[in-house]
Design an enzyme around this catalytic site. Structure first.
Site, PDB file in Angstrom:
ATOM      1  N   LYS A  14      -2.691 -33.056  14.807  1.00  3.83           N
ATOM      2  CA  LYS A  14      -1.720 -31.881  14.616  1.00  3.83           C
ATOM      3  C   LYS A  14      -0.693 -31.045  14.950  1.00  3.83           C
ATOM      4  O   LYS A  14      -1.754 -30.209  14.312  1.00  3.83           O
ATOM      5  CB  LYS A  14      -0.241 -33.014  14.166  1.00  3.83           C
ATOM      6  CG  LYS A  14       1.093 -32.628  14.230  1.00  3.83           C
ATOM      7  CD  LYS A  14       2.627 -33.308  13.341  1.00  3.83           C
ATOM      8  CE  LYS A  14       4.050 -33.223  13.741  1.00  3.83           C
ATOM      9  NZ  LYS A  14       5.054 -34.000  12.923  1.00  3.83           N
TER      10      LYS A  14
ATOM     11  N   SER B  94       7.654 -35.727  15.420  1.00  2.00           N
ATOM     12  CA  SER B  94       7.345 -34.749  15.892  1.00  2.00           C
ATOM     13  C   SER B  94       5.841 -34.838  16.557  1.00  2.00           C
ATOM     14  O   SER B  94       5.361 -34.189  17.062  1.00  2.00           O
ATOM     15  CB  SER B  94       7.553 -33.548  15.478  1.00  2.00           C
ATOM     16  OG  SER B  94       6.929 -33.592  13.666  1.00  2.00           O
TER      17      SER B  94
ATOM     18  N   SER C 221       9.321 -37.846  11.617  1.00  2.00           N
ATOM     19  CA  SER C 221       8.330 -37.592  12.161  1.00  2.00           C
ATOM     20  C   SER C 221       7.068 -38.489  12.766  1.00  2.00           C
ATOM     21  O   SER C 221       6.396 -38.286  13.231  1.00  2.00           O
ATOM     22  CB  SER C 221       7.775 -36.154  12.639  1.00  2.00           C
ATOM     23  OG  SER C 221       8.758 -35.006  12.821  1.00  2.00           O
TER      24      SER C 221
END
Length: 478
Positions: free
Chosen positions: A83, A158, A182
């Site tokens: 990420k 996210s 997320s």
């Protein structure tokens, strides 16, 4: 598709076993995934930084270790992507912000260190919203990430780039993080698995006392998520909430008889609005748990007062992390991040005290709730994937959403419980869009949570439905 391309559709568990037995080389696996990325990523924009030459060198090193009979880790030769909120030494890490568009950290985040120590091979970075703010993945550096089941829709966030990369077979496992949903929200929108572990199970930033933000695994199957958890979990003395248990046992087989387990079925979270299709798809899953032998009844914790408490503590976290940047470069910081900072400055010390007191009461309420029930089941999201050009839903089933996080309460109510929670594929809307089922376990009950999620997954097979973009020619749209 070629035989090499078929490697991209295998589970991480199977890939790791094949590489370990030398039935396929790490280099072949990496090349297959790089080919898939080249073909599919232009349509979805999930992987935003790619390091192919580094990945091939690492794969060749992994194969050399295998040939000489060296010790190999649980992820030996398995390709991964990280990420873009996680630091990766020598690999661009932007946090989705133009202020960091050319930033290359000197060190790896702990999750990255542990994955690489287990033999994982980094292919690149996955897209995120700017500073992880919100559950719609777009930013001024790379643009939006698109849902592979419908390229006009959002993938959530996210950890949106990670979810899309998994759904498209561009990586078999990926890491993510979760404050208000997320890990779970994008998993639900993309028909993959996202596990929010217990706070402290996967240690976060050194010195962090808050249980709200956690790191965790994403995968296409529950077993693959458990495999990655076995690598990234475990104590770290720098993290005050760190759980003093090895992650190794998460690699054990997940099968168990769930007969007699007590499942609490959601009632409505005190009036939180949901789209009718979300209610329909999730409630159809009740029969699955009953067919597995679970005892299901309607019950849920009391979430009254959670809205103010969670948001107060969320605002404070954003202020502590980003206020200096926002003051120095207001024109280059996302409006929602500036809103979080402004809201933090509006709160009083009494507001913070009330938020912490509500957090403590909920913890005790939840402890007693799980004395009567083994698991709590509810929707992951309140809406289906929405238009990729819309920053966030402003109305749900006729109810206005006042802020950019109001539409995510079905996730962040659960975050405030401080329990492990997982999003597993739960079915599809009439329009063919994925819907996630959220299962919550008792405090630190990560293993049992994985087991019941595995049982549901095996009973339904929803996660086997792959997105059409994988077999369609790329559009070139990003």
């Amino acid at each position: 598709m070629s035989a090499r391309d078929d490697l991209c559709d295998l589970t991480a568990v199977d890939l790791a076993a094949m590489i370990r037995r030398r039935e396929v080389s790490a280099r072949e696996v990496v090349d297959a995934h790089l080919d898939r990325i080249g073909r599919v990523n232009p349509s979805v924009n999930a992987i935003v930084t790619l390091v192919p030459e580094r990945a091939r060198r690492d794969a060749e090193h992994a194969d050399a270790v295998s040939k000489r009979g060296g010790t190999v880790g649980a992820l030996h030769g398995v390709p991964v992507a990280h990420k873009d909120l996680l630091d990766t030494a020598g690999i661009r890490t932007t946090y989705g912000s133009p202020l960091f568009a050319r930033h290359e950290p000197d060190t790896d985040a702990l999750i990255v260190t542990r994955m690489r120590a287990a033999g994982a091979i980094t292919l690149g970075k996955t897209n995120v919203p700017e500073f992880g703010a919100g559950s719609q993945t777009f930013n001024p550096v790379f643009g939006p990430t698109r849902n592979p089941y419908d390229l006009t829709r959002t993938c959530g966030g996210s950890s949106g780039g990670a979810a899309v990369a998994l759904a498209c077979g561009m990586v078999p496992i990926a890491d993510g993080s979760d404050t208000g949903g997320s890990l779970r929200n994008p998993a639900a929108f993309c028909n993959v698995v996202g596990l929010r572990p217990s706070p402290g199970r996967v240690p976060g930033a050194p010195g962090t006392w808050s249980p709200l933000t956690v790191g965790g695994p994403m995968a296409r199957t529950v077993a693959d998520a458990a495999l990655l958890l076995s690598v990234i979990a475990g104590p770290d003395a720098r993290h005050p909430l760190s759980i003093d248990e090895s992650g190794a046992h998460f690699h054990f087989p997940l099968g168990r008889d769930v007969t007699g387990l007590r499942v609490a079925w959601w009632r409505g979270l005190g009036g939180v609005p949901f789209e009718p299709e979300i209610r329909r798809v999730v409630n159809e899953s009740r029969a699955v748990f009953e067919s597995l032998g679970c005892v299901v009844d309607e019950a849920e914790p009391d979430f009254a007062g959670i809205d103010d408490a969670f948001l107060t503590l969320r605002h404070l976290a954003f202020h502590a992390e980003y206020a200096p940047l926002a003051r120095a470069h207001p024109e280059l910081v996302k409006d929602t991040v500036r809103w979080e900072i402004a809201e933090a400055e509006r709160r009083t010390s009494a507001d913070v005290a009330r938020a912490l007191a509500r957090q403590a009461r909920l913890y005790d309420d939840v402890r007693r709730f799980f004395e009567r029930h083994d698991y709590f089941v509810l929707p992951v999201t309140q809406v289906a994937p929405f238009d990729v050009s819309v920053p966030y839903p402003t109305v749900i089933d006729g109810t206005p959403m006042a802020t950019y996080v109001d539409w995510m309460r079905s996730c962040w109510y659960v975050s405030f419980m401080a329990c492990p929670a997982i999003s597993v594929p739960g079915g599809f809307t009439a329009d063919g869009l994925p819907v996630g089922l959220q299962i919550v376990g008792r405090h630190r009950g990560d293993w049992g949570l994985l087991q019941i999620a595995h049982a549901f997954e095996q009973a339904t097979g929803h996660g086997k439905r792959r997105p059409p973009v994988v077999t369609s020619p790329p559009t070139g749209r990003s």
